[in-house]
Design a protein around this motif. Sequence first.
Motif, short mmCIF file in Angstrom:
data_model
loop_
_atom_site.label_atom_id
_atom_site.label_comp_id
_atom_site.label_asym_id
_atom_site.label_seq_id
_atom_site.Cartn_x
_atom_site.Cartn_y
_atom_site.Cartn_z
N ALA A 23 48.48 43.45 24.37
CA ALA A 23 48.52 42.43 23.32
C ALA A 23 47.84 42.98 22.10
CB ALA A 23 47.84 41.14 23.79
N GLY A 24 48.17 42.44 20.96
CA GLY A 24 47.50 42.85 19.74
C GLY A 24 46.03 42.50 19.78
N ASP A 25 45.28 43.12 18.93
CA ASP A 25 43.83 42.96 18.97
C ASP A 25 43.42 41.51 18.69
OD1 ASP A 25 41.71 44.82 19.57
OD2 ASP A 25 40.90 44.34 17.60
N GLU A 26 44.10 40.85 17.78
CA GLU A 26 43.74 39.47 17.46
C GLU A 26 44.03 38.54 18.63
OE1 GLU A 26 45.69 38.35 13.89
OE2 GLU A 26 44.54 39.74 12.61
N ASP A 27 45.20 38.70 19.25
CA ASP A 27 45.54 37.86 20.40
C ASP A 27 44.61 38.13 21.57
OD1 ASP A 27 47.63 36.56 19.14
OD2 ASP A 27 49.12 38.05 19.74
N ALA A 28 44.27 39.43 21.79
CA ALA A 28 43.37 39.78 22.89
C ALA A 28 41.99 39.19 22.65
CB ALA A 28 43.28 41.29 23.02
N ARG A 29 41.52 39.21 21.41
CA ARG A 29 40.20 38.66 21.09
C ARG A 29 40.16 37.16 21.39
NH1 ARG A 29 40.16 40.16 16.36
NH2 ARG A 29 39.05 42.15 16.69
N SER A 30 41.20 36.47 20.99
CA SER A 30 41.25 35.03 21.23
C SER A 30 41.34 34.71 22.72
CB SER A 30 42.45 34.43 20.49
OG SER A 30 42.56 33.03 20.74
N LEU A 31 42.14 35.48 23.46
CA LEU A 31 42.33 35.22 24.89
C LEU A 31 41.05 35.46 25.68
CD1 LEU A 31 44.18 34.57 27.26
CD2 LEU A 31 44.93 36.96 27.26
N LEU A 32 40.39 36.61 25.43
CA LEU A 32 39.17 36.91 26.18
C LEU A 32 38.03 35.99 25.77
CD1 LEU A 32 39.33 40.82 26.23
CD2 LEU A 32 39.71 39.26 28.14
N ALA A 33 37.99 35.61 24.51
CA ALA A 33 36.96 34.67 24.07
C ALA A 33 37.17 33.32 24.74
CB ALA A 33 37.00 34.53 22.55
N ALA A 34 38.41 32.87 24.83
CA ALA A 34 38.70 31.57 25.46
C ALA A 34 38.28 31.57 26.92
CB ALA A 34 40.19 31.26 25.33
N TRP A 35 38.52 32.70 27.61
CA TRP A 35 38.14 32.76 29.02
C TRP A 35 36.62 32.74 29.19
CZ3 TRP A 35 41.09 33.02 33.52
CH2 TRP A 35 40.37 33.26 34.70
N THR A 36 35.90 33.52 28.40
CA THR A 36 34.45 33.68 28.62
C THR A 36 33.63 32.53 28.06
OG1 THR A 36 34.34 35.04 26.61
CG2 THR A 36 34.60 36.20 28.71
N VAL A 37 34.09 31.88 26.99
CA VAL A 37 33.32 30.80 26.39
C VAL A 37 33.10 29.67 27.40
CG1 VAL A 37 33.59 28.87 24.79
CG2 VAL A 37 33.76 31.21 23.95
N LEU A 38 34.07 29.44 28.27
CA LEU A 38 33.95 28.36 29.25
C LEU A 38 32.82 28.60 30.24
CD1 LEU A 38 37.70 27.57 30.05
CD2 LEU A 38 36.11 26.22 28.68
N TRP A 39 32.31 29.85 30.28
CA TRP A 39 31.23 30.17 31.22
C TRP A 39 29.86 29.95 30.59
CZ3 TRP A 39 31.90 32.60 36.22
CH2 TRP A 39 33.25 32.69 36.61
N HIS A 40 29.84 29.33 29.43
CA HIS A 40 28.54 29.00 28.83
C HIS A 40 27.75 28.15 29.81
CE1 HIS A 40 25.51 27.42 26.10
NE2 HIS A 40 25.87 28.34 25.19
N PRO A 41 26.47 28.46 30.02
CA PRO A 41 25.71 27.74 31.06
C PRO A 41 25.66 26.23 30.86
CG PRO A 41 24.26 29.05 29.64
CD PRO A 41 25.65 29.47 29.36
N GLU A 42 25.66 25.75 29.62
CA GLU A 42 25.64 24.30 29.42
C GLU A 42 26.94 23.66 29.87
OE1 GLU A 42 24.14 22.83 25.75
OE2 GLU A 42 22.78 24.53 25.44
N LEU A 43 28.08 24.36 29.66
CA LEU A 43 29.36 23.82 30.12
C LEU A 43 29.44 23.84 31.65
CD1 LEU A 43 31.85 25.42 27.55
CD2 LEU A 43 30.94 23.08 27.56
N VAL A 44 28.96 24.94 32.26
CA VAL A 44 29.01 25.04 33.72
C VAL A 44 28.10 23.99 34.35
CG1 VAL A 44 28.48 26.52 35.69
CG2 VAL A 44 29.59 27.48 33.67
N ALA A 45 26.91 23.80 33.79
CA ALA A 45 25.99 22.81 34.32
C ALA A 45 26.55 21.40 34.17
CB ALA A 45 24.63 22.92 33.62
N ALA A 46 27.27 21.16 33.07
CA ALA A 46 27.83 19.83 32.85
C ALA A 46 29.02 19.54 33.76
CB ALA A 46 28.24 19.69 31.38
N SER A 47 29.81 20.57 34.07
CA SER A 47 31.01 20.38 34.91
C SER A 47 30.74 20.56 36.38
CB SER A 47 32.11 21.34 34.47
OG SER A 47 31.70 22.69 34.72
#
Length: 964
Positions: A23-47
């Motif tokens: 994938a292009g660099d912009e699409d890859a950046r958005s995809l990997l960011a979307a996957w990892t952001v959900l692992w923020h500890p506040e989101l994990v603790a809330a869910s």
Amino acid sequence: MASIDECCILIPVSTLEDFPKHAGDEDARSLLAAWTVLWHPELVAASQQTPTWYRADSPPEFDHGPRVIIVPTLSVPELPSDFEANCRSNEAIQWITGADRREMLDALGLSTSTRTLRSAERTVQAEDFFALGYAMLQIQVMTRRLRYTSNLDEIHFQNKLVTAAEAFVADDADRCVAAMHDCFDALAEERDHYFSSDPHLVDLTLISKSTLPSFFQHLSTEVDAGPSDVAESAADSSNVLATPRNVLIDAPMAAAVAASPKEDRDRLVDLLRGDRWGWAGGGLGGDVSLDAMTYSDTENAITQAYEQTATQIGLRPPVYARFSGTTPTDMTKVIASLGVDGMISVDFENGSGFGDEAKVVRNSGGVEIHALTAKPIDASGESAFLALGPRLGEAIDSGEIATGLLVHWPGYESDSYRDVRRVASWSLVLGRFWTLGEYFRSGEQPYHHDPSGAATSGADNALVSQVTGGDSNAISSMVQQAQKSIAKQNQANLQAMIALASGKPSSGSNQSSSPNQSGDSVSPCEQAMLASIGLKLSSHAGNVCLINPTPCPVRHTVAINGTPIKEDHIYAATGSGKQSMVTVDVPAFGFSVARNDAGGGSRGRSIGQRLRDVVSGTGKLCAVDGMLQNAFIEVAIDPQTGGVKGGYSGQSRGNRFSMRLVGVEGTSKKKSSENETQMICDQMKTIVAKAERGVIRTTGYLANANGAKIGAFELDYQVTRGNRMLDVQGKIDVLGKLEGNPWNQYIAARCAVANEAVSYRMILRDKMHRTSSRRIVAPLGVLMDESDRQTLVASAGLAYHRRVGDRFLDTLLQVQGETQRQFTLHYGFDLPSPVLAARSVASEPLQATVESVSSDGSRGWLIHAAPNTVLVANLDCMLDRDGKFMAVVRLIQTRSQTCNTTVRFCRNVTAAVRLNQRGSLDADGLADYLQEHRESPRVEFSEDRIKLTLAGHEVVDVLVQFDA
């Protein structure tokens, strides 16, 4: 944060096995960011659960419970119609999109969270949870892509993840760290279930003159304020794994570092002495073309650049590397002699030099060295990190040494790159970071050999870069460099001949005296040579001495007054007025004297002698009716085109050779037998028609398919008596425009042979190598081998050749930016030693008129090597502390076959040993080496000769001691 039912991402795949890897660099950046952001500890603790994913093209119907949905840019086109609108209208759903992690965190209101927990062993930040999410993704994708079944205990993993997140939110550092370790250990066990070996990770920072200040600033920040991320704090705790960095400093950058402020230099050296930074370098700059040099000059250039780097940095590079340009395999012995642990063969500037395997064995001349040949991963972008785990897993699965070479400029680092470094500080699940020195010393050792050839990788692309970059004279500059390299070696050989003949090593006073080839005057160097062989200068032209300082025997024609004495080394002689034109055979590293039967006087030739020349046939002309001829070859010049219509030589009947000028415009898909342009001759005339030489000149122009003139030419074809070569001297005036890729837009000399089953061998650094490449870079030329006959294109520095079809070879003469209009080419037929012959066309024997000499003293050689595939490349003479005369002789087997070699000298040999490493040994050091290895059986010697066995393409230095 309020409780959340679910955190999920919509990705454009049906299974994780299909997770995008390109994938292009912009699409890859958005995809990997979307996957990892959900692992923020506040989101994990809330869910209270591990983030999940759904297909973007068929997501479930979400209820009205609170949830976070992140949609990367790649997934937006896949969404069902009205799905986004429905979600956005649901107040319980947070619909998040964004280009990168920072933008998504802003949308979630989490970008201001800078919490850092410090336990007894390490610190923890939200970025560590992002890294855990990235590791989870890569292990799951790797497992599925390699067709394995996941063994991850997802319930256990989720419990530990939630525990870590809750502890993070509650500021319980010890519990958070312990739970995070459990999560990483679970992923490591999952990977170890399939692959027990750990991938290797190498972090390499590239620097240039423009980025050097920012590099020093980064070092200053790291030293003064401590490491900016926990991945570099290996020294703080045994529970934090080391993630060292590396930097590449080649010779040009070493000079720039040496010119930097002292405090910056000292800081760098201190770091390089430690274990947090490794380095590689010592290589040449990109402006040096190794393909244009002789082997010895290449060796000297590599060694000098390495030593220069070591001196300016204050440390010897543990690994050899270049930023721009590759180092060919036939220089393996030279690299190994530097004492390095390994080498990097990648050309970082031009993006070439890497191979299918990451770490290989390079073997040349019986010497091995390990080379890093991994394809670099751009650590400043995100695209390559989409499938880093699967890529490393596939390498392990296939039995390779899995290596991720992460390359970036100072300060240019992607989020995923930082994630990988953080993962490696917790666990080896994605691999271990190495300093380059330790990577070669302690890392997994390779057993596969490097399949690359002797040509520097990307040498053909270097021409493209030069031309498209606006450089002028890309072709002629290579000619000058190649001819200068050979001339330098010939000058050194002449000095060595003087020393060998006189028994007195040169003091160096004559090193700057260039050999004279015109015969008009005699240089001090030539005078010393004549004196060493017992000859005296004379003002009469009755006796002419030819001195050959090259390793190739030559046949040369010279004018003397009067009638020559017929001797073994006189091939033929004819007269012209009071002079005789004498064709003389001159041995390699030797001399021959054409003697006048009047003892050196200027008595002219009688009428009877001139008549006898005609009657005996020695006056047969070399140019007759459009045909050039001698005893070995016949060449027919085409009056219609001005090219070579036919060449006839050898026992095989029929036409074997033709040549014409062509202009190539664009990537034409015509058959090779069709003309890209028309070569049209306006005039053909015989310039010289003598018994010793024939020259035919043709003039005309080149016209393209539309009839427009694109170039005017003037060609002089020459055949000399007793020579197997056709010499071509030409001039081309470009009338059209040559623009763009020089391999697609050029004017060239195209030669053709009769047989389509022809193999090509390029002559590079004094060796002949088989090549299947369509673009060949070989300054000395190319051999076209038809099994029963051979045709040599001796290009005398014209380095760029292009194969067209099966039996055509173009030698590029004009490309964009080239201003040199004149050129010289030589075509040889069935030459006994093509490499030596290709070297010989770049120079002529030195000549001087001398006083009368006896028959016994009219010819001699100082060194003679057999067979003729062996090249005596260098001879370095010296006296040791006891006054014993010694020499270091370099022998090169120019072909790939093993051979038994005999070298004879003009002096008797008393000892001879192979010299494994010359290094910086002086005469006394060499004498000690000789004593230590005198019993070595690898070199036999008796009387005036030495005998040894040379492997294919082997380069050997032999230390020889002579009888006083």
